[in-house]
Scaffold this motif. Structure first.
Motif, PDB file in Angstrom:
ATOM      1  N   SER A 171      -1.721  23.259  34.228  1.00 36.10           N
ATOM      2  CA  SER A 171      -1.542  24.446  33.399  1.00 36.10           C
ATOM      3  C   SER A 171      -2.439  25.563  33.906  1.00 36.10           C
ATOM      4  O   SER A 171      -3.529  25.315  34.442  1.00 36.10           O
ATOM      5  CB  SER A 171      -1.880  24.148  31.933  1.00 36.10           C
ATOM      6  OG  SER A 171      -1.031  23.163  31.403  1.00 36.10           O
ATOM      7  N   THR A 172      -1.980  26.805  33.728  1.00 33.53           N
ATOM      8  CA  THR A 172      -2.767  27.964  34.143  1.00 33.53           C
ATOM      9  C   THR A 172      -2.462  29.147  33.242  1.00 33.53           C
ATOM     10  O   THR A 172      -1.347  29.268  32.730  1.00 33.53           O
ATOM     11  CB  THR A 172      -2.475  28.344  35.613  1.00 33.53           C
ATOM     12  OG1 THR A 172      -3.258  29.481  35.983  1.00 33.53           O
ATOM     13  CG2 THR A 172      -1.003  28.665  35.825  1.00 33.53           C
ATOM     14  N   ASP A 173      -3.443  30.004  33.038  1.00 33.45           N
ATOM     15  CA  ASP A 173      -3.209  31.235  32.286  1.00 33.45           C
ATOM     16  C   ASP A 173      -3.451  32.478  33.130  1.00 33.45           C
ATOM     17  O   ASP A 173      -3.388  33.601  32.641  1.00 33.45           O
ATOM     18  CB  ASP A 173      -4.078  31.289  31.021  1.00 33.45           C
ATOM     19  CG  ASP A 173      -5.571  31.215  31.314  1.00 33.45           C
ATOM     20  OD1 ASP A 173      -5.960  31.270  32.501  1.00 33.45           O
ATOM     21  OD2 ASP A 173      -6.348  31.089  30.345  1.00 33.45           O
ATOM     22  N   ASP A 174      -3.719  32.268  34.445  1.00 37.26           N
ATOM     23  CA  ASP A 174      -3.980  33.414  35.309  1.00 37.26           C
ATOM     24  C   ASP A 174      -3.440  33.259  36.732  1.00 37.26           C
ATOM     25  O   ASP A 174      -3.626  34.148  37.568  1.00 37.26           O
ATOM     26  CB  ASP A 174      -5.480  33.708  35.364  1.00 37.26           C
ATOM     27  CG  ASP A 174      -6.296  32.528  35.888  1.00 37.26           C
ATOM     28  OD1 ASP A 174      -5.698  31.545  36.385  1.00 37.26           O
ATOM     29  OD2 ASP A 174      -7.540  32.590  35.793  1.00 37.26           O
ATOM     30  N   LEU A 175      -2.803  32.123  37.038  1.00 39.90           N
ATOM     31  CA  LEU A 175      -2.265  31.812  38.374  1.00 39.90           C
ATOM     32  C   LEU A 175      -3.350  31.728  39.443  1.00 39.90           C
ATOM     33  O   LEU A 175      -3.056  31.762  40.630  1.00 39.90           O
ATOM     34  CB  LEU A 175      -1.201  32.856  38.797  1.00 39.90           C
ATOM     35  CG  LEU A 175       0.050  32.921  37.918  1.00 39.90           C
ATOM     36  CD1 LEU A 175       1.001  34.003  38.427  1.00 39.90           C
ATOM     37  CD2 LEU A 175       0.759  31.582  37.863  1.00 39.90           C
ATOM     38  N   ARG A 176      -4.603  31.597  39.002  1.00 38.73           N
ATOM     39  CA  ARG A 176      -5.722  31.432  39.943  1.00 38.73           C
ATOM     40  C   ARG A 176      -6.475  30.131  39.697  1.00 38.73           C
ATOM     41  O   ARG A 176      -6.833  29.425  40.632  1.00 38.73           O
ATOM     42  CB  ARG A 176      -6.683  32.624  39.851  1.00 38.73           C
ATOM     43  CG  ARG A 176      -6.087  33.945  40.309  1.00 38.73           C
ATOM     44  CD  ARG A 176      -7.135  35.048  40.359  1.00 38.73           C
ATOM     45  NE  ARG A 176      -7.716  35.311  39.036  1.00 38.73           N
ATOM     46  CZ  ARG A 176      -7.201  36.158  38.144  1.00 38.73           C
ATOM     47  NH1 ARG A 176      -6.104  36.835  38.437  1.00 38.73           N
ATOM     48  NH2 ARG A 176      -7.795  36.355  36.986  1.00 38.73           N
ATOM     49  N   SER A 177      -6.717  29.830  38.449  1.00 38.48           N
ATOM     50  CA  SER A 177      -7.384  28.575  38.100  1.00 38.48           C
ATOM     51  C   SER A 177      -6.404  27.678  37.347  1.00 38.48           C
ATOM     52  O   SER A 177      -5.589  28.176  36.562  1.00 38.48           O
ATOM     53  CB  SER A 177      -8.620  28.843  37.240  1.00 38.48           C
ATOM     54  OG  SER A 177      -8.259  29.560  36.066  1.00 38.48           O
ATOM     55  N   TYR A 178      -6.506  26.372  37.584  1.00 44.20           N
ATOM     56  CA  TYR A 178      -5.531  25.424  37.035  1.00 44.20           C
ATOM     57  C   TYR A 178      -6.237  24.256  36.366  1.00 44.20           C
ATOM     58  O   TYR A 178      -7.250  23.762  36.861  1.00 44.20           O
ATOM     59  CB  TYR A 178      -4.612  24.909  38.144  1.00 44.20           C
ATOM     60  CG  TYR A 178      -3.716  25.982  38.720  1.00 44.20           C
ATOM     61  CD1 TYR A 178      -2.406  26.137  38.275  1.00 44.20           C
ATOM     62  CD2 TYR A 178      -4.194  26.851  39.694  1.00 44.20           C
ATOM     63  CE1 TYR A 178      -1.593  27.130  38.788  1.00 44.20           C
ATOM     64  CE2 TYR A 178      -3.380  27.851  40.211  1.00 44.20           C
ATOM     65  CZ  TYR A 178      -2.079  27.985  39.754  1.00 44.20           C
ATOM     66  OH  TYR A 178      -1.281  28.969  40.249  1.00 44.20           O
TER      67      TYR A 178
END
Length: 231
Positions: A25-32
């Protein structure tokens, strides 16, 4: 907003069963965030000894549904077919229960060994759920077939949505609208393709150059997603 990425976990230690479904899951497409195992493969005598690609959606009552491919080579020798569509549900999106009674196989005019990658969504225009599936029709070859449902349990075959008569299979179908057009993604043999239509019902037509990527699994069976208003 959060984007959840379900994937088949292919390892060297899966044993006889393989491809359990995991999630990031991610909310910023940088950290998962690694959410771990979502759905495990079945037993030796189950249709889902191996799991294949599928899709997840939340219904209008906010229950989660996962539709996925069940694969068991032994089933083919028993006449049932090696591949089928299977269904699991969850109230929180993290703990899943398989509904084996909802399992269904390909129509009689399709290969029962090549029936995979269900993509399910609510179609506002049709006022029903649609399920698109990669299949192999006896006369047309690789096609994207369509099923419809009112309750995500009983599915009715509604014909072939797209049949280019060019590939053995049209794996991992995905249909979405962007601008005024509908785009249909599919893949085969390390290549990801697309076709377009002015209507969700088709006809879908492939442009002269409809290859999105074809360089040996660099971008194969890619699935587009809408995230924070952008696709």
């Amino acid at each position: 907003d959060e984007l959840q990425l379900y994937y088949l976990y292919d390892t060297d230690h899966n044993g006889q069963g393989y491809h359990p479904i995991y999630r990031f899951s991610t909310d910023d497409l940088r950290s998962y965030r690694d959410d771990g195992l979502m759905l495990d493969y079945g037993t030796f005598d189950a249709p889902d000894l191996a799991l294949g690609t599928g899709s997840v959606l939340k219904d209008r009552q906010r229950q989660y549904h996962m539709f996925y491919t069940g694969h068991n080579d032994a089933m083919g020798t028993l006449g049932q077919g090696r591949e089928c569509v299977m269904h699991a549900v969850s109230m929180d999106g993290d703990h899943w229960t398989k509904l084996s009674e909802d399992t269904f196989y390909a129509e009689d005019n399709f290969s029962k060994d090549d029936f995979r990658d269900p993509f399910v969504f609510w179609n506002e225009e049709d006022n029903s759920y649609w399920l698109l599936i990669a299949g192999r029709e006896n006369e047309l070859g690789g096609v994207i077939a369509k099923y419809t449902s009112e309750d995500l349990t009983i599915w009715t075959y509604a014909g072939v949505l797209y049949a280019p008569q060019a590939q053995y299979m049209l794996e991992r179908p995905d249909l979405f609208k962007m601008g005024d057009r509908y785009y249909l993604f599919y893949s085969w043999d390390c290549v990801t393709y697309y076709a377009m239509s002015d209507s969700i019902n088709g006809p879908f037509v492939a442009p002269e150059d409809n290859v999105l990527e074809g360089t040996g699994f660099v971008y194969y069976a890619g699935r587009p997603a809408e995230f924070k208003g952008k696709r």
